[in-house]
Design an enzyme around this catalytic site. Structure first.
Site, PDB file in Angstrom:
ATOM      1  N   TYR A  13       0.820  -1.220   0.000  1.00  0.00           N
ATOM      2  CA  TYR A  13       0.000   0.000   0.000  1.00  0.00           C
ATOM      3  C   TYR A  13       0.856   1.273   0.000  1.00  0.00           C
ATOM      4  CZ  TYR A  13      -3.410   3.328   2.033  1.00  0.00           C
ATOM      5  OH  TYR A  13      -4.202   4.392   2.309  1.00  0.00           O
ATOM      6  N   ILE A  14       1.653   1.455   1.019  1.00  0.00           N
ATOM      7  CA  ILE A  14       2.419   2.713   1.109  1.00  0.00           C
ATOM      8  C   ILE A  14       3.591   2.675   0.128  1.00  0.00           C
ATOM      9  CG2 ILE A  14       3.538   4.355   2.669  1.00  0.00           C
ATOM     10  CD1 ILE A  14       2.080   2.904   4.978  1.00  0.00           C
ATOM     11  N   SER A 126       6.235   3.214  13.173  1.00  0.00           N
ATOM     12  CA  SER A 126       4.811   3.399  13.428  1.00  0.00           C
ATOM     13  C   SER A 126       4.610   4.077  14.776  1.00  0.00           C
ATOM     14  CB  SER A 126       4.164   2.016  13.450  1.00  0.00           C
ATOM     15  OG  SER A 126       2.900   2.070  14.043  1.00  0.00           O
ATOM     16  N   TYR A 151       3.701  -7.138  16.869  1.00  0.00           N
ATOM     17  CA  TYR A 151       3.933  -6.272  15.713  1.00  0.00           C
ATOM     18  C   TYR A 151       4.601  -4.969  16.163  1.00  0.00           C
ATOM     19  CZ  TYR A 151       2.822  -2.363  12.670  1.00  0.00           C
ATOM     20  OH  TYR A 151       2.908  -1.206  11.945  1.00  0.00           O
ATOM     21  N   LYS A 155       8.601  -3.187  15.569  1.00  0.00           N
ATOM     22  CA  LYS A 155       8.951  -1.819  15.145  1.00  0.00           C
ATOM     23  C   LYS A 155       9.902  -1.177  16.156  1.00  0.00           C
ATOM     24  CE  LYS A 155       6.676  -1.695  11.301  1.00  0.00           C
ATOM     25  NZ  LYS A 155       7.420  -1.780  10.042  1.00  0.00           N
TER      26      LYS A 155
END
Ligand code: UD1
Length: 340
Positions: A13-14, A126, A151, A155
Site C-alpha cells: 500500500y504505502i 509506526s 507487531y 517496530k
C-alpha cells in the site's frame, strides 16, 4: 543520472504510492516484494499513472543471497524499507512469524546497505512504538511505553537495531518515520490499498461495507473516555505520507542530516474518533453505512495523535489532505478495485 532507490514492499500500500512520488521527483525506484500481502500487478497501475515501468523483483528479503543479487545488479543510493507484516491481531497469534519475518528482513537489507555503500536508509516505523500513551499529541521525545503487540515490538526493535548499527559510523544515514494511521488512495483513482487478506483497518472496512462486500461493520467500543466514547486516531493521507519519504531521502542526500539516525512523526496533528470518521464518509459520499456498536477490540489504545512540527520544520513537510479527501479517494478506489 537518476538515482536508484530500492523500495522494499514496493507492491504494498504505502510502497506503491511512494514509488509514484519518487518517480515524480526524479528518482528511479526498484521494487522488491515477496507478494505475501500484495500483487505485482499493482505496478501496472503505477505505470498507468506515471508512464514508467518499474523494475520489480519477486524476492523474499529473508533470502540474503537473492537480495544481494539486487545490490550487485544496481547501484543503489537509497533504500526505503517498507516490507513487513503489519496486522496487529495476527501478530498476537503468530509472534514468531512476525519476529522472524520483520527482523530477519531488516537485518538483511541493513547489512547489504552497509556493504554496498548505500547513502540513505528510510525505515517504516509506526506510532505503535509509543504504546499506550498517557496523552496526545505525542512528539518524537515522548517516552515509549510497552508495545501493545508483537507487531509493535518488531517496530521498536527495528528502530533500535538501526540506531545501534549506525551509531558509530558516518557513511550510511537513516531516518525512522513513525506513521500514524495511513488511509486514502491516489487521487487518480487508479491506485489504492489492495490487501490480499481481508481488511482489518477502519477505512477499508468502511469502504468494503459501503460497497456491500460486508453486510455491516462494527465500531469497537463507545465506552472510552473520549468526546463521543470511540477511539481517537490521526488519519494521514497516503500521498502525504508517500511524499515524506521523498523529502527524508532528499534531506539525507543533500547532506542536511548531521546525526546518523533521525526520527519523525507523520500525522496531521488532529485526532478523529471512529464515529467522526464514519460521519465524514457518510457526508462525503452521501452513503449511509450499516454499523453496530461492538465491544472494545483487544490491544486497542484509547487515543493517539501526532505533533509533527519536527517534520514540518526540518523536512519542509506539509500534509495537505483532510479526512474528507481520505474518504473521497478511498471510496473512488474501492469502486475501481472491485472492477479490476
Ligand atoms: C494499528 C497501529 C498502527 C499500525 C496499524 C496496522 C496503533 C496505535 N496503531 O492501527 O501503528 O500501522 O495498526 O494495521 O497501534 N475500528 C473499528 N472497527 C473496525 C476497524 C477499526 O471500530 O472494523 C477502530 C479501531 O478500534 C481503532 C480505529 O478504528 O480505534 C483504527 O483502527 P485501525 O484502522 O485498525 O488502526 P489502528 O489499530 O489504530
Amino acid at each position: 543520472m537518476s538515482k536508484k532507490v530500492l523500495v522494499t514492499g514496493g507492491t504494498g500500500y504505502i510502497g506503491s504510492h511512494t514509488i509514484i512520488d519518487l518517480i515524480e521527483n526524479g528518482f528511479t525506484p526498484i521494487s522488491v516484494d515477496n507478494g505475501v500481502n500484495s500483487m505485482a500487478s499493482i505496478l501496472d497501475q503505477v505505470s498507468s499513472i506515471t508512464g514508467i515501468t518499474v523494475e520489480h523483483y519477486n524476492i523474499d528479503l529473508c533470502d540474503f543471497a537473492k537480495t544481494e543479487q539486487i545490490f550487485k545488479e544496481h547501484e543503489i543510493t537509497g533504500v526505503i524499507h517498507f516490507a513487513a507484516l503489519k496486522a496487529v491481531g495476527e501478530s498476537v497469534e503468530q509472534p514468531l512469524r512476525y519476529f522472524k519475518n520483520n527482523i530477519d528482513s531488516l537485518l538483511t537489507v541493513l547489512e547489504l546497505s552497509q556493504k554496498y555503500q548505500v547513502k540513505a536508509f528510510i525505515f517504516s516505523s509506526s506510532c505503535t512504538v509509543y504504546g499506550d500513551v498517557l496523552s496526545s499529541p505525542v512528539t518524537e521525545e515522548t517516552p515509549m511505553q510497552e508495545a501493545a503487540s508483537p507487531y509493535g515490538r518488531t517496530k521498536q526493535i527495528g528502530e533500535q537495531i538501526i540506531s545501534d548499527t549506525l551509531a558509530h559510523q558516518n557513511k550510511l544515514k537513516a531516518v525512522l518515520l513513525r506513521y500514524f494511521n495511513p488511509a486514502g488512495a491516489h487521487t487518480s483513482g487508479l491506485l489504492g490499498e489492495a490487501p490480499s487478506t481481508p481488511a482489518a483497518n477502519l477505512v477499508p472496512v468502511i469502504t468494503e461495507t459501503a460497497i456491500g462486500k460486508r453486510e455491516s461493520m462494527s465500531i469497537f467500543g463507545t465506552d472510552y473516555d473520549t468526546r463521543d466514547g470511540s477511539c481517537i486516531r490521526d488519519y494521514i493521507h497516503v500521498m502525504d505520507l508517500a511524499h515524506a519519504h521523498t523529502l527524508a531521502l532528499q534531506h539525507i542526500l543533500s547532506g542536511k542530516q548531521d546525526q546518523p539516525v533521525d526520527i519523525y512523526n507523520l500525522g496531521i496533528g488532529q485526532g478523529a474518533t471512529v464515529l467522526e470518521v464514519i460521519k465524514a464518509f457518510e457526508e462525503t459520499t452521501q452513503i449511509k453505512l450499516n454499523y453496530q456498536i461492538a465491544p472494545r477490540r483487544p490491544g486497542d489504545i484509547m487515543a493517539i495523535f501526532a505533533n509533527y512540527d519536527k517534520a514540518k520544520e526540518k523536512l519542509g513537510w506539509n500534509p495537505k489532505y483532510k479526512i474528507q479527501d481520505i474518504m473521497r479517494t478511498a471510496w473512488v478506489w474501492e469502486q475501481k478495485r472491485t472492477k479490476l
